[in-house]
Structures are given as structure tokens and as C-alpha cells.
Design a protein around this motif. Structure first.
Motif, PDB file in Angstrom:
ATOM      1  N   SER A 134       6.734   5.816   5.993  1.00 18.37           N
ATOM      2  CA  SER A 134       5.688   5.704   4.814  1.00 18.37           C
ATOM      3  C   SER A 134       6.491   5.602   3.851  1.00 18.37           C
ATOM      4  CB  SER A 134       4.927   6.620   4.861  1.00 18.37           C
ATOM      5  OG  SER A 134       4.141   6.949   5.692  1.00 18.37           O
ATOM      6  N   ASP A 140       0.634  -1.345   0.019  1.00 15.46           N
ATOM      7  CA  ASP A 140       0.160  -0.119  -0.011  1.00 15.46           C
ATOM      8  C   ASP A 140       0.847   1.281  -0.006  1.00 15.46           C
ATOM      9  OD1 ASP A 140      -2.289   1.649  -0.095  1.00 15.46           O
ATOM     10  OD2 ASP A 140      -2.994   0.927   1.944  1.00 15.46           O
ATOM     11  N   LYS A 141       0.165   2.419  -0.229  1.00 10.98           N
ATOM     12  CA  LYS A 141       1.124   3.605  -0.380  1.00 10.98           C
ATOM     13  C   LYS A 141      -0.012   4.756   0.616  1.00 10.98           C
ATOM     14  CE  LYS A 141       2.788   7.216  -3.666  1.00 10.98           C
ATOM     15  NZ  LYS A 141       2.748   7.753  -5.170  1.00 10.98           N
ATOM     16  N   VAL A 142       0.903   5.306   1.032  1.00 11.11           N
ATOM     17  CA  VAL A 142       0.380   6.548   2.025  1.00 11.11           C
ATOM     18  C   VAL A 142       0.597   7.681   1.189  1.00 11.11           C
ATOM     19  CG1 VAL A 142       0.596   7.666   4.332  1.00 11.11           C
ATOM     20  CG2 VAL A 142       0.975   5.282   4.185  1.00 11.11           C
ATOM     21  N   ASN A 143      -0.711   8.434   1.013  1.00 12.35           N
ATOM     22  CA  ASN A 143      -0.737   9.530   0.458  1.00 12.35           C
ATOM     23  C   ASN A 143      -0.822  10.619   1.479  1.00 12.35           C
ATOM     24  OD1 ASN A 143      -0.637   8.055  -2.134  1.00 12.35           O
ATOM     25  ND2 ASN A 143      -2.809   7.609  -1.879  1.00 12.35           N
ATOM     26  N   THR A 168      -4.698   6.240   2.035  1.00 11.80           N
ATOM     27  CA  THR A 168      -3.544   5.343   1.445  1.00 11.80           C
ATOM     28  C   THR A 168      -4.508   4.901   0.006  1.00 11.80           C
ATOM     29  OG1 THR A 168      -4.180   3.141   1.877  1.00 11.80           O
ATOM     30  CG2 THR A 168      -2.705   4.206   3.438  1.00 11.80           C
ATOM     31  N   ASP A 169      -3.668   4.522  -0.906  1.00  7.92           N
ATOM     32  CA  ASP A 169      -4.435   3.879  -2.132  1.00  7.92           C
ATOM     33  C   ASP A 169      -5.575   2.871  -1.841  1.00  7.92           C
ATOM     34  OD1 ASP A 169      -2.516   5.259  -3.555  1.00  7.92           O
ATOM     35  OD2 ASP A 169      -1.067   3.509  -4.158  1.00  7.92           O
TER      36      ASP A 169
END
Length: 816
Positions: free
Chosen positions: A691, A628-631, A782-783
């Protein structure tokens, strides 16, 4: 017929000899019994030292002789009634006078030959066996003393003579065929060559003597009486959790004794093995204990490893070069030259490429061996076909031993993995085709850690011992230690984790105990016995102890302490910390610490850096690890600031609420760290870095709500005074929020590569509005969590929750 042998500690003094006499009385009730005894404890060492001193004209050998004489005369006088002392005293004095003559001769000639040394060293057994024989006669007249030198015949190889079994067995059987006494007492260790010269069977040779008699007489069993309850799974002086081995085979016992299990002299096994006579190792001081039973049968127990043993003071010599590849006879030449120099090779390993041969020998033989090998291969060395031999000293051989190891897969991997996790470097490996023994060469300084780690893995039901070195024992530290005390038993029973406190330190003092500090008395011990606190000394002691599963626990807010992490990680010492400074320092330092942690297999855990006991960092790591990617991050990360703004109102002044937060342990000792926003900035920085984003603290916008004058105060008294002075400023902040139907929250956020911390007005429809008390809240966008962020909420300040978070990281290390 039985054969019993009693070691030096069993006959160390009159009190112990009385125990021996009682044991013999019980053992020799109905059958003939042969008793073999060693010299009194330490006497052989005294004899050796006296002989060496005499040979160099050091007259203090006379003092040693007096000590030896007094030791034996005192024992005899205590064992025998006055009326029975005259004749035995005369015999003891005759032996002492003979010994004195020999020592005087060494003194006058200024030399000590091996032949003379054998004769001198034998007096220990001659004296002890005679005295013990006289003591036995007081209870049992049906006993006799016999000099072993009349029965055991050897060659003239002094120091460790080779027995002529054909002649020896005939002399023993002939003597006992005519000997009708129930008990026969004989001295161990000593023998005589066929031409009448005194010899010895090697240090520890009394066991061998007993085995020779047992085999020649077809004894029912051979009992070795010593000061421990048998052969142990490891050296109990090094591994406190070592256990006595109930049953083992001759081969297992031979391997363990060869690798340093001093309870049994290695050659002892061979004579009785051929006759199938079992050996029992018993404890003179706990005769009711079953001890260890050694026979031709193997154990059916599931653990294939019987013991872990080691040999100290090893030198590794490596001979290598392209000139050895495909050349027959290189190994022969190497071992031939060592044989000629009487150098015993303990360990051998050779690469399949034939490029190198590696051998392990005792340190004391290293110089002779190095010169002899280089001389033997001097032509090849001159032609650069072979390199001069490489010599590495101060090493140790450790070995896993077990008859059934060959039937179990993965033992080698398990052994090496255990050592690797504890940063024990393996210099060489050897394993025979029988797979009864897996040996590895390591540094001598690592032997304690290696043995304990392996023993823990193979014998302690997977119980893992964690050794804690705690720096910072203030409010949180005290609670942390009390939590350990409370949960210690539970952790051991349910999680197989044994937590030991090895060191505690505050800013003034530090206290260490390698065996573990009493968790109920640590504070008193620190105050009363603690030495001056010094960071470098602290590091040095941790390094010197070199304990397995060592963990440095930092419960301070000190920058200087945070700079110690690198030193600990390099030593494979794990680090657990609630101190945010290291992870919020320069990005290069943060990355460096994580890299060292991975490289040296030393966990670096800091869950309490953000959210005290909340699982914020761990959750974030799992998100990232799963792809997952933290935005975006939005958070209230200061439990102290949340407590302050939740309780600041018309009734409670800002000054009073900040004071109360300090009393309850919600703020740092210096409250400006919390109120200036630097603490929150560090926390959001850590989350940003975790992150996967690169950022330094200077890039975070920090809009302080404190007046400049408050920030510039130099101590807490002046700071609190400035809060009163600027009370109107804080009241204005509160009234502005009240007028807009909002609440004051100190918010940290990150989005699109930018981060900020500062006081915000939070409306009623915001998730932060109802955040009460000292709670923290974090929203991860996140995404995968787009419309509804992942939310973590709970108590984010306080000594108890912070201590429990630190404790959780320690337990986490126990499960790694």
C-alpha cells in the motif's frame, strides 16, 4: 552442366559414401557433372595434428598416420569388390607412403613450414577423391578422376592462397572441352602455384573449389551437399528451434557465412555471384529435402530478418584519446599496422567525436595486435594524447542478417530491447549503410541466451520460452508441476508461451536437465539421478546455464531459500514465490529486492503470499498505481484458521480440526506458524507495504489465542498433545462466542499507521460472519472506496489454489 560438392561428413565412411554415389547416380543421368569432394570427416584435423606432433619430435604422429591409413583402406575395401581392389589399394598406399615421408621429414628437421603444411593437409582430399572416384566407377565407367592442382592456379600465399582466375578459368575450360566423360571427380581445397608449389584455399576451401569450377564452366547450378538441410536461421546446435532458410540472396548468404554459418565457406559465393549461378545447399542424409536456394533474388516473405549468426572467440581492441580528434590519418595508421601483422579485422566502429576507434579481431591475434598498435602510437601514448589500447577478450559478435531489413523500422531497437530484457550487455554496435547487417559485441558466456532470445523474438511467432528452476516439490510443488504438464500445450497454442522445467529440488536432492525435464518422470529422475541438494550449487548451475527467461520458483516456507532471491535477481533470473518470509523480512531487505528486480529487469512476483490464488496483491498494486490511497485494511487472511474455527464446535474438538486442516494441506508443515498468528502478521505486513507504507513485523500487535505452553512446544507431536491438554481453554473460547451469538474469526487490520492480528468475535451483521470453509476476505478502504470498501473474497488456502496462483505468476512473467 552441374557441379556438386560433398563435405566431410557426407564422405565420413563407406556407408556415407554409398549414399553419395546414389545421389550422383540420380543427378548425373543426362548431363555432364563435376564432383568436388572434401577430405573424410576429421581427417584434415588429424593431418594437422600429426604434422605438429612430428615437428616437435613427438613420435605419436606415427599412431595418427596409422589411423589415417586404416580409415581410408577400410573404406576402400568396403566400397570395392575384392577383384577390383588391387590397383586402388596400391595408389592409396603410395599416397600414404608419400605422406609418411613428409611427416618423417618434419620429425627429423624439427620444423613445419607453411609450405610443407599445405602439402600435408592436401592429402585428405587427394585420398578421399581418389577412393570416391573408384567407387563411382563401379556403377558408371563413364567417369574420370582429375587432380585439381593441375587446373587451379594461385599465388604462393600458403594457408589461404589467392586464385589467379585468368589462368585457372582457361585451364578448366580447356580441360573440359576435351574431356568427354560424363562424371569428373576432383579434390577440393587444394591448388598449385604458378611455379608448381602445392597450396590450399583455406579451411573450408572445398566449397570454394566447387564454385571456381562452376563459374568457369557456366554450370546451371552449384550444389553443396552437407549434413544439414541448408542454411539455418541460427546455429541449430545452439538454437534447437532454428529452421532451414528456403531462399536467400547471395548477399544474405555471404553475411551469414561470414558470421559463422559454417555450412558455407564465405569466398564460395563470389565466383558464382558474378555469373548468376544459383547455389543449392542440400542434405546428403535427407536428399529429398529442398534445402536452401541461394540466388540474386530476395525473398518476399514478411520477416525482414533471414538469420541470426555469430562469431566466437573475439577480442575487442579500443584505441582512444584526445590526440585523435581532428587528426587525419589515425585510422590509416591503425589499420596499416594490423595489415602488416596480417591481423584480420572483423568488426569496426568509431565514435563520431573521433575520440575512439573500436575493432574486433580473433582472440588468437590479440597479443600481436596489442603490441603492434601500442608500438605504432608509442609517441602519442608517451605524450598522454592517446591511451594504450584497451583489450577485452572472451567476446562474441552476433548479427541480424536480412536483405529487406533496410525497409523496416525499429529492428535495431527490437534487437537491443530483447537482449536488454535478458541482461545481455552490449559492448559495441555496428551497422552498415546497406542495413543488411546489424552487429553487436557481447560476452561469449551470453551467446546461447542471446541467440535463443533473438531467434524466439524474430522467428518463433512471438513464442516465449520460460525456463523454470523449481525448489520445493512437496504437496503444492507436485500439483504445480502437474498443472504445467496439463496446460503446456494450451499455453503454447493460445498464449505463445513454452514452459520448460529445467530443475527440481527438495531438501535432499536436486536434478537438472538443460534440455528440459520430462514432466511425467520428474519425480523418478529426482529420486534416481538427483545429486545432493546444495543451495550454492543450485545457484551456480542456474548461472552456468544462463538461459533466457529463467525463473526461480520457490515453493517452500524456508527462510534460507528466501535468502537466495537476491542472487537470482542479480543474474536477471525472475523470482516467483509463495514463501512469505522475504517480503515480510526487514523493510530494507524487502525494498532492496524490489530495487534489484527493477535494476536487472528480473520480475519478482509473489501474488500467493497473501490469499493463495486470489488476486489480492495484484489488485492492490493496481489501486496504488492508479493514484488511489489505502487508508484501512480489514481481512481474514488465514484459510487454515478460518477452516479451523468454522469447523470447531461441540462435535469436533480443536485438536481434531487442526489435525484435519493439516491433512487437507491448509496449514504449514509446522501448524504453529498458522496458529501463532505469525503467518497472518506476515500477510498483513505485505499488504501494508504494498500500500506504500513502511512497517516492520515487530510493529504489528499479535495477541495469540494459544496458551503459552502450546507456543513453547518444540515439535508437532508435543504441540498436538498440548492442544488436548488445554482443550478446556479452546472450548471456553467457543462457548463465549456462542453465548454472544458471534463467530470466532482471526482478523488482521491496519488503520492510522497501526496494525494488529488476533482472534475476534464477529457479530452476524459483519461481512466476515458468513465467511465459510477455508475462504479469505479482504476489505480495502481507500480514498475512492470510502463507504463501501473494495472486497475480495474466495478460497485462500489449499495446495491446488496455491499452485494455480504460482502458475498464474509464471504466466504473468511470460507476458511481461
Amino acid at each position: 552442366m552441374k557441379t556438386l560438392k560433398f563435405g566431410g561428413t557426407s564422405v565420413a565412411n563407406a556407408e556415407n559414401i554409398k549414399r553419395v554415389v546414389d545421389i550422383i547416380k540420380n543427378q548425373a543421368k543426362d548431363e555432364k557433372t563435376v564432383i568436388v569432394v572434401s577430405a573424410f570427416s576429421k581427417v584434415t584435423d588429424l593431418l594437422s595434428l600429426a604434422a605438429k606432433k612430428a615437428a616437435v619430435a613427438d613420435e605419436s604422429y606415427k599412431d595418427l598416420l596409422e589411423t589415417i591409413e586404416a580409415k581410408h583402406l577400410d573404406a576402400l575395401k568396403e566400397l570395392l569388390p575384392v577383384g577390383a581392389q588391387s590397383s586402388p589399394l596400391s595408389e592409396v598406399k603410395r599416397l600414404i607412403n608419400h605422406l609418411e615421408t613428409l611427416l618423417d621429414g618434419c620429425f627429423l628437421l624439427r620444423e613445419l613450414t607453411q609450405r610443407t603444411s599445405d602439402t600435408i593437409l592436401g592429402f585428405g582430399e587427394l585420398l578421399s577423391s581418389f577412393i570416391i572416384s573408384e567407387a563411382i566407377k563401379q556403377d558408371n565407367k563413364n567417369s574420370i578422376y582429375k587432380d585439381s592442382r593441375d587446373l587451379i592456379k594461385t599465388n604462393n600465399q600458403h594457408g589461404k592462397a589467392i586464385v589467379n582466375f585468368e589462368k585457372t578459368n582457361k585451364l578448366i575450360t580447356d580441360f573440359f572441352a576435351e574431356n568427354n566423360y560424363q562424371i569428373t571427380v576432383l579434390p577440393g581445397f587444394i591448388a598449385r602455384s604458378e611455379d608448381g608449389i602445392n597450396t590450399t584455399l583455406g579451411r573450408g576451401g572445398s566449397d570454394y573449389s566447387a564454385a571456381i569450377f562452376a563459374a568457369a564452366l557456366d554450370a546451371d547450378q552449384l550444389e553443396i551437399w552437407t549434413d544439414v538441410n541448408g542454411m539455418f536461421t541460427a546455429n541449430p546446435k545452439i538454437v534447437k528451434q532454428a529452421q532451414a532458410i528456403e531462399t536467400l540472396s547471395y548477399q544474405e548468404a555471404m553475411e551469414l557465412s561470414h558470421f559463422g554459418a559454417k555450412v558455407l565457406y564465405p569466398p564460395t559465393i563470389q565466383p558464382v555471384l558474378q555469373k548468376g549461378i544459383p547455389i543449392i545447399i542440400k542434405n546428403t542424409f535427407e536428399p529429398e529435402n529442398n534445402g536452401s536456394f541461394i540466388s540474386d533474388k530476395t525473398s518476399s516473405k514478411p520477416n525482414p530478418v533471414k538469420g541470426i549468426s555469430h562469431i566466437d572467440h573475439i577480442t575487442l581492441i579500443t584505441l582512444e584519446g584526445s590526440g585523435m580528434i581532428g587528426v587525419s590519418g589515425s585510422s590509416k595508421r591503425l589499420f596499416e599496422v594490423l595489415s602488416q601483422e596480417k591481423v584480420n579485422v572483423i568488426f569496426i566502429t568509431q565514435a563520431s567525436s573521433e575520440h575512439s576507434i573500436c575493432i574486433g579481431i580473433l582472440n588468437e591475434d590479440s597479443e600481436i595486435a596489442e603490441k603492434a598498435i601500442n608500438d605504432a602510437f608509442q609517441i602519442e601514448i608517451a605524450q598522454h594524447k592517446i591511451e594504450p589500447c584497451i583489450v577485452e577478450k572472451d567476446l562474441c559478435i552476433i548479427a541480424l542478417v536480412g536483405e529487406n531489413m533496410k525497409n523496416h523500422q525499429g529492428l535495431s531497437g527490437r534487437m537491443f530491447s530483447t537482449l536488454g530484457k535478458n541482461n545481455v550487455n552490449i559492448r559495441a554496435i555496428a551497422q552498415g549503410a546497406s542495413e543488411r547487417n546489424i552487429s553487436a559485441v557481447i560476452k561469449e558466456k551470453d551467446v546461447k541466451k542471446a541467440l535463443n532470445s533473438l531467434h524466439e523474438n524474430f522467428f518463433e511467432e512471438d513464442t516465449k520460452q520460460l525456463n523454470l528452476f523449481v525448489m520445493g516439490v512437496g504437496n503444492v510443488g507436485k500439483i504445480f508441476i502437474s498443472q504445467i504438464a496439463q496446460q503446456k500445450k494450451y499455453l503454447k497454442e493460445n498464449f505463445k508461451i513454452n514452459v520448460r522445467l529445467i530443475a527440481v529440488s527438495n531438501s535432499r536432492k536436486m536434478y537438472f536437465d538443460e534440455d528440459g525435464i520430462d514432466l511425467k518422470k520428474w519425480n523418478d529422475l529426482l529420486d534416481e539421478k538427483g545429486e545432493k541438494a546444495d543451495h550454492q550449487d543450485f545457484i551456480l548451475k542456474v548461472k552456468t546455464y544462463n538461459l533466457r527467461n529463467s525463473i526461480f520458483v520457490d515453493i517452500t516456507a524456508s527462510e534460507s531459500v528466501s535468502k537466495l532471491y537476491e542472487s537470482f535477481l542479480y543474474q536477471s533470473v525472475g523470482v516467483v514465490t509463495c514463501n512469505k518470509i522475504a517480503c515480510a523480512s526487514e523493510y530494507s531487505n524487502y525494498i532492496n529486492l524490489k530495487n534489484i528486480s527493477r535494476q536487472y529487469n528480473a520480475p519478482f512476483l509473489y501474488e500467493t503470499n497473501v490469499g493463495a490464488g486470489l488476486p489480492i496483491i495484484d489488485t492492490l498494486k493496481n489501486l496504488v498505481a492508479s493514484g488511489d490511497k489505502v487508508n484501512k485494511i480489514q481481512a481474514v487472511l488465514s484459510g487454515s484458521l478460518n477452516f479451523i474455527f468454522n469447523n470447531f464446535n461441540e462435535k469436533n474438538s480443536f485438536h481434531d480440526v487442526v489435525k484435519e486442516a493439516g491433512v487437507q494441506g491448509f496449514t504449514e508443515p509446522d501448524p504453529k506458524i498458522d496458529l501463532s498468528g505469525i503467518d497472518v502478521a506476515r500477510k498483513i505486513l505485505i499488504l501494508i507495504r504494498e500500500s506504500g507504507h513502511k512497517m516492520d513485523i515487530e510493529e504489528i500487535s499479535n495477541e495469540s489465542f494459544l496458551p503459552e505452553a502450546c507456543l513453547k512446544t518444540e515439535d508437532n507431536d508435543n504441540f498436538f498433545a498440548s492442544l488436548i491438554e488445554h482443550s478446556a481453554h479452546f472450548e471456553a473460547l467457543y462457548n463465549n462466542a456462542l453465548s454472544k451469538d458471534s463467530r470466532l474469526k482471526y482478523v488482521a487490520q491496519y488503520e492510522n499507521g497501526k496494525a494488529s492480528v488476533g482472534l475476534q468475535l464477529i457479530p452476524k451483521d459483519h461481512p466476515f460472519y458468513n465467511l465459510e470453509g477455508k475462504d479469505n476476505i479482504v476489505l480495502f478502504f481507500t480514498d475512492r472506496y470510502v463507504d463501501q470498501p473494495l472486497l475480495i473474497k474466495g478460497a485462500g488456502a489449499g495446495a491446488s489454489v496455491t499452485a494455480s496462483g504460482i502458475f498464474a505468476d509464471v504466466i504473468r512473467m511470460g507476458n511481461i
